[in-house]
Design a protein around this motif. Structure first.
Motif, PDB file in Angstrom:
ATOM      1  N   UNK A  71       0.850  -1.184   0.000  1.00 52.72           N
ATOM      2  CA  UNK A  71       0.000   0.000   0.000  1.00 52.72           C
ATOM      3  C   UNK A  71       0.885   1.234   0.000  1.00 52.72           C
ATOM      4  N   UNK A  72       0.578   2.145  -0.908  1.00 51.77           N
ATOM      5  CA  UNK A  72       1.381   3.360  -1.021  1.00 51.77           C
ATOM      6  C   UNK A  72       0.927   4.375   0.023  1.00 51.77           C
ATOM      7  N   UNK A  73       1.808   4.700   0.946  1.00 55.04           N
ATOM      8  CA  UNK A  73       1.541   5.741   1.926  1.00 55.04           C
ATOM      9  C   UNK A  73       1.872   7.076   1.292  1.00 55.04           C
ATOM     10  N   UNK A  74       0.933   7.991   1.340  1.00 53.13           N
ATOM     11  CA  UNK A  74       1.179   9.316   0.781  1.00 53.13           C
ATOM     12  C   UNK A  74       2.222  10.054   1.624  1.00 53.13           C
ATOM     13  N   UNK A  75       3.110  10.739   0.938  1.00 48.74           N
ATOM     14  CA  UNK A  75       4.087  11.559   1.646  1.00 48.74           C
ATOM     15  C   UNK A  75       3.402  12.836   2.117  1.00 48.74           C
ATOM     16  N   UNK A  82      -2.836  17.256  -2.363  1.00 53.15           N
ATOM     17  CA  UNK A  82      -4.242  16.874  -2.460  1.00 53.15           C
ATOM     18  C   UNK A  82      -5.148  17.925  -1.828  1.00 53.15           C
ATOM     19  N   UNK A  83      -4.745  18.424  -0.674  1.00 53.28           N
ATOM     20  CA  UNK A  83      -5.527  19.464   0.005  1.00 53.28           C
ATOM     21  C   UNK A  83      -5.597  20.711  -0.867  1.00 53.28           C
ATOM     22  N   UNK A  84      -4.449  21.124  -1.385  1.00 53.91           N
ATOM     23  CA  UNK A  84      -4.417  22.317  -2.235  1.00 53.91           C
ATOM     24  C   UNK A  84      -5.275  22.138  -3.489  1.00 53.91           C
ATOM     25  N   UNK A  85      -5.232  20.967  -4.081  1.00 48.37           N
ATOM     26  CA  UNK A  85      -6.023  20.700  -5.283  1.00 48.37           C
ATOM     27  C   UNK A  85      -7.516  20.819  -4.976  1.00 48.37           C
ATOM     28  N   UNK A  86      -7.927  20.295  -3.844  1.00 49.53           N
ATOM     29  CA  UNK A  86      -9.330  20.392  -3.448  1.00 49.53           C
ATOM     30  C   UNK A  86      -9.740  21.860  -3.290  1.00 49.53           C
ATOM     31  N   UNK A  87      -8.933  22.614  -2.568  1.00 54.04           N
ATOM     32  CA  UNK A  87      -9.282  24.015  -2.316  1.00 54.04           C
ATOM     33  C   UNK A  87      -9.112  24.888  -3.553  1.00 54.04           C
ATOM     34  N   UNK A  88      -8.242  24.532  -4.457  1.00 52.84           N
ATOM     35  CA  UNK A  88      -8.114  25.298  -5.695  1.00 52.84           C
ATOM     36  C   UNK A  88      -9.420  25.307  -6.468  1.00 52.84           C
ATOM     37  N   UNK A  89     -10.128  24.204  -6.459  1.00 52.48           N
ATOM     38  CA  UNK A  89     -11.433  24.146  -7.110  1.00 52.48           C
ATOM     39  C   UNK A  89     -12.417  25.111  -6.477  1.00 52.48           C
ATOM     40  N   UNK A  90     -12.384  25.207  -5.162  1.00 56.87           N
ATOM     41  CA  UNK A  90     -13.275  26.140  -4.464  1.00 56.87           C
ATOM     42  C   UNK A  90     -12.868  27.587  -4.740  1.00 56.87           C
TER      43      UNK A  90
END
Length: 130
Positions: A71-75, A82-90
């Motif tokens: 299982x790949x653990x995210x760094x 991922x957080x920035x990508x989510x908020x960029x949409x908003x």
């Protein structure tokens, strides 16, 4: 019943597969080696359909047997991205609303407040990343 040659990398991941029932095993292996000379391993199977099923499930072929991929653990950087990508949409939605209101010479105070709230929320989530 299809004869396959599975081309693998050093970790046992399938790079690609060759399937051809009209040529010999040696010819099929030679084709795979010619097309992918830097591959780590070439696995021949006279009935490779079941092996292909295992590869399609995401399994690795290591030491002559299939194993589950780790299982790949995210760094930390990946989690933040991922957080920035989510908020960029908003933020893009706010940007569009801001442009429309500026074109109409309307009040943008509520958009500024929304931006501050969303930005503070994003910063809080980024700071919580470990």
């Amino acid at each position: 019943m299809n004869q396959y040659v599975f081309v693998l990398d050093t970790q046992g991941n399938r790079i690609t597969s060759f399937v051809d029932n009209t040529i010999t095993q040696d010819e099929l292996l030679a084709t795979a080696k010619q097309e992918y000379p830097n591959a780590a391993e070439y696995i021949y199977s006279a009935d490779g359909d079941s092996m292909l099923d295992e590869f399609m499930k995401g399994k690795l072929y290591v030491g002559g047997q299939f194993v589950s991929a780790p299982v790949h653990e995210l760094t930390k950087a990946e989690k933040i991205a991922e957080i920035r990508a989510y908020y960029n949409g908003r933020f893009e939605t706010l940007d569009q609303a801001l442009i429309r209101r500026r074109l109409a010479n309307s009040d943008i105070t509520d958009l500024q407040e929304q931006f501050k709230k969303i930005n503070a929320e994003m910063i809080t989530k980024i700071k919580a990343v470990k």
